[in-house]
Scaffold this motif. Structure first.
Motif, PDB file in Angstrom:
ATOM      1  N   THR A  78       0.811  -1.224   0.000  1.00 47.58           N
ATOM      2  CA  THR A  78       0.000   0.000   0.000  1.00 47.58           C
ATOM      3  C   THR A  78       0.843   1.273   0.000  1.00 47.58           C
ATOM      4  OG1 THR A  78      -0.084   0.039   2.411  1.00 47.58           O
ATOM      5  CG2 THR A  78      -1.856  -1.138   1.273  1.00 47.58           C
ATOM      6  N   ARG A  79       2.171   1.132   0.086  1.00 50.30           N
ATOM      7  CA  ARG A  79       3.110   2.240   0.269  1.00 50.30           C
ATOM      8  C   ARG A  79       2.922   2.924   1.615  1.00 50.30           C
ATOM      9  NH1 ARG A  79       4.765   5.484  -5.291  1.00 50.30           N
ATOM     10  NH2 ARG A  79       5.809   3.716  -6.265  1.00 50.30           N
ATOM     11  N   GLU A  80       2.267   2.231   2.544  1.00 51.12           N
ATOM     12  CA  GLU A  80       2.143   2.679   3.933  1.00 51.12           C
ATOM     13  C   GLU A  80       2.880   1.677   4.811  1.00 51.12           C
ATOM     14  OE1 GLU A  80      -2.366   4.558   3.678  1.00 51.12           O
ATOM     15  OE2 GLU A  80      -2.106   2.475   4.326  1.00 51.12           O
ATOM     16  N   ASP A  81       2.987   1.983   6.094  1.00 48.83           N
ATOM     17  CA  ASP A  81       3.478   0.972   7.035  1.00 48.83           C
ATOM     18  C   ASP A  81       2.467  -0.169   7.071  1.00 48.83           C
ATOM     19  OD1 ASP A  81       5.697   2.450   7.676  1.00 48.83           O
ATOM     20  OD2 ASP A  81       4.880   3.267   9.550  1.00 48.83           O
ATOM     21  N   VAL A  82       2.969  -1.383   6.926  1.00 51.28           N
ATOM     22  CA  VAL A  82       2.089  -2.564   6.910  1.00 51.28           C
ATOM     23  C   VAL A  82       2.658  -3.613   7.841  1.00 51.28           C
ATOM     24  CG1 VAL A  82       1.234  -4.494   5.509  1.00 51.28           C
ATOM     25  CG2 VAL A  82       1.247  -2.179   4.558  1.00 51.28           C
ATOM     26  N   ILE A  83       1.774  -4.248   8.595  1.00 49.00           N
ATOM     27  CA  ILE A  83       2.153  -5.402   9.422  1.00 49.00           C
ATOM     28  C   ILE A  83       1.211  -6.556   9.089  1.00 49.00           C
ATOM     29  CG2 ILE A  83       2.052  -6.348  11.755  1.00 49.00           C
ATOM     30  CD1 ILE A  83       3.469  -4.072  12.818  1.00 49.00           C
ATOM     31  N   GLU A  84       1.794  -7.730   8.919  1.00 50.63           N
ATOM     32  CA  GLU A  84       0.996  -8.944   8.726  1.00 50.63           C
ATOM     33  C   GLU A  84       1.289  -9.902   9.881  1.00 50.63           C
ATOM     34  OE1 GLU A  84       1.752 -10.437   4.810  1.00 50.63           O
ATOM     35  OE2 GLU A  84       0.566  -8.848   3.847  1.00 50.63           O
ATOM     36  N   LEU A  85       0.238 -10.270  10.582  1.00 48.12           N
ATOM     37  CA  LEU A  85       0.345 -11.188  11.721  1.00 48.12           C
ATOM     38  C   LEU A  85      -0.112 -12.568  11.287  1.00 48.12           C
ATOM     39  CD1 LEU A  85      -1.236  -8.847  14.422  1.00 48.12           C
ATOM     40  CD2 LEU A  85       1.206  -9.332  14.092  1.00 48.12           C
ATOM     41  N   SER A  86       0.807 -13.529  11.290  1.00 49.27           N
ATOM     42  CA  SER A  86       0.480 -14.916  10.936  1.00 49.27           C
ATOM     43  C   SER A  86       0.172 -15.670  12.222  1.00 49.27           C
ATOM     44  CB  SER A  86       1.649 -15.566  10.193  1.00 49.27           C
ATOM     45  OG  SER A  86       1.917 -14.861   8.997  1.00 49.27           O
ATOM     46  N   CYS A  87      -1.133 -15.834  12.472  1.00 51.51           N
ATOM     47  CA  CYS A  87      -1.597 -16.467  13.713  1.00 51.51           C
ATOM     48  C   CYS A  87      -2.062 -17.882  13.420  1.00 51.51           C
ATOM     49  CB  CYS A  87      -2.757 -15.669  14.297  1.00 51.51           C
ATOM     50  SG  CYS A  87      -2.393 -13.922  14.565  1.00 51.51           S
TER      51      CYS A  87
END
Length: 466
Positions: A78-87
């Protein structure tokens, strides 16, 4: 819609699974996650790194152990700060984590909002963004390859190049309007006419590719039709290499349509076995015949099958006139393939006896034995070539999106008006008006020109989390 807030959504399909991925994007994505992620200080870790830790709620209760992947602007989807949490993929765990994010200041993402942000932030143009949805929905190799090419910008680059060439000339026309009283001419009319002809030619090729692109994207509707006991169900089974349809010597066994999918060289065909076409013996069979004619009317390819033992050439021609021509149910661009079945029982049959000018020839008639699978591979090749006239065309730019087709068609009409105006000697202001309209339509494709309604229409077709 705010684009300076932080959004969150589940990016994997809902339901129980081994892993579920929760995605956050926005200026506070890292700060919000760092509050409940216990492992590393996420505000200080490097971009494009992966970290193991625990997720705790506000009371310190451990909800899950997970892996956090960090992407810092502008190097993210997205050209933003991104976090993906793999739960872990428990619906309960995933819902709890999302609720913690919401309480921390994020909001639920709308459908397609991650990709919309990628578009608004210049990561993708509009046609590339639409290709993302096509890629997710692709069910065969051909539709996958088309979506990949469009997502990488092949189609966009071509449209932008055409548009820029037109803009350069349009600027000269507009400059002439500023000096209208001095009767000067900055734009060479001959060169402009040649340019418009060139652009029209490229657009025409793109418009012509839409039929192929549409069937690749949605599958090729292929009806197997013919009289009862012609062997249609046996042919379906042979093409699929499995016993999908009931086969019987009793005429009229198939009372309704049976639909299955067959992949040929990456193209998906929707094979539709239909009730035999004849004078119905009862109300149920009559309904089946009506359904058959409806399916023929909406098909891309019609495989008309006949039995060489019981069907003489004159009878076949009469059937074609009666069911395919006279009834006018066949779509104008549908391809007809005639299959002469049961050749193993009557090997001395001469296929050319069934030829009739303007109806049946060696190019669209194939002798087969559906039961013994004779010439089944040849039939598959005929089906493929009925859709793909030239296999090399699969490597060219192909239009698959009806919105793009509509915009290209309107741009083509506007360029036609430009040519007519140039050749009739109308004033520059009218020429400029038609050029602006063509530029507007081309700009709608890539999103250089857009409205909120257009964006809503496109991105609400995406799933939440993408």
């Amino acid at each position: 819609m705010l684009v300076n807030d932080t959004i969150v959504a589940l990016s994997t399909p809902p339901g129980q699974g081994a892993i579920g991925v929760i995605r956050l994007s926005g200026p506070k994505a890292i700060a919000i996650t760092d509050v409940f992620f216990k492992g590393r200080n996420l505000t200080k870790v490097e971009a494009n790194t992966v970290h193991y830790g625990k997720i705790e709620d506000e009371q310190g209760k451990v909800i899950d152990e997970c892996v956090a992947t960090i992407f810092r602007a502008p190097k993210s989807y997205t050209r933003e700060d991104v976090i993906e949490l793999s739960c872990h993929g428990s619906p309960y765990i995933l819902e709890q984590v999302i609720q913690i994010c919401l309480r921390g200041g994020a909001r639920m993402a709308n459908r397609g909002e991650f990709t919309m942000r990628a578009f608004l932030n210049g990561q993708l143009d509009l046609s590339q963004a639409e290709a993302v949805a096509d890629l997710i929905a692709s069910e065969n190799e051909a539709s996958h390859d088309l979506a990949i090419r469009q997502m990488r910008g092949g189609f966009s680059d071509q449209i932008k190049e055409l548009r820029q060439e037109l803009i350069d000339f349009a600027a000269l026309i507009e400059l002439e309007l500023d000096f209208g009283e001095e009767d000067v001419e900055f734009a060479d009319r001959g060169k402009l006419e040649a340019l418009v002809e060139k652009i029209k030619g490229v657009i025409k090729e793109l418009l012509d590719s839409f039929h192929l692109g549409n069937v690749i994207k949605n599958g090729v509707a292929t009806v197997i039709a013919g009289r009862p006991n012609a062997g249609k169900s046996t042919l379906l089974n042979s093409l699929l290499n499995e016993n999908r349809a009931i086969v019987s010597d009793i005429a009229g066994t198939t009372r309704d349509t049976i639909e299955e999918r067959l992949n040929i060289n990456g193209i998906q065909f929707r094979l539709i076995d239909t009730a035999g076409i004849r004078e119905a013996q009862d109300s149920i069979e009559k309904f089946g015949v009506e359904r058959t004619l409806e399916k023929i009317g909406s098909s891309t390819v019609v495989v008309y099958m006949f039995d060489v033992i019981s069907t003489k050439p004159e009878a076949l021609w009469a059937d074609v006139e009666r069911f395919l021509n006279a009834s006018k149910v066949l779509t104008a661009n549908a391809t007809r393939i005639f299959v002469a079945n049961k050749m193993d029982l009557n090997p001395y049959t001469q296929p050319e006896d069934y030829y009739k000018e303007g109806m049946i020839s060696k190019d669209n008639l194939l002798p087969v034995s559906a039961l013994n699978k004779m010439n089944i591979e040849a039939l598959k090749e005929m089906l493929y070539l009925a859709v793909v006239d030239n296999p090399a065309s699969m490597d060219q730019t192909i239009v698959t999106n009806s919105r793009h087709f509509d915009a290209l068609n309107k741009a083509f009409e506007s360029l036609d008006a430009v040519l007519n105006g140039l050749r009739s000697g109308i004033t520059g202001d009218f020429v400029a008006m038609d050029i602006r309209q063509a530029l507007h339509q081309l700009g709608l494709i890539t999103g250089e020109i857009h409205t909120d309604d257009l964006l809503d229409s496109i991105f609400t077709r995406f799933c939440i989390g993408k």
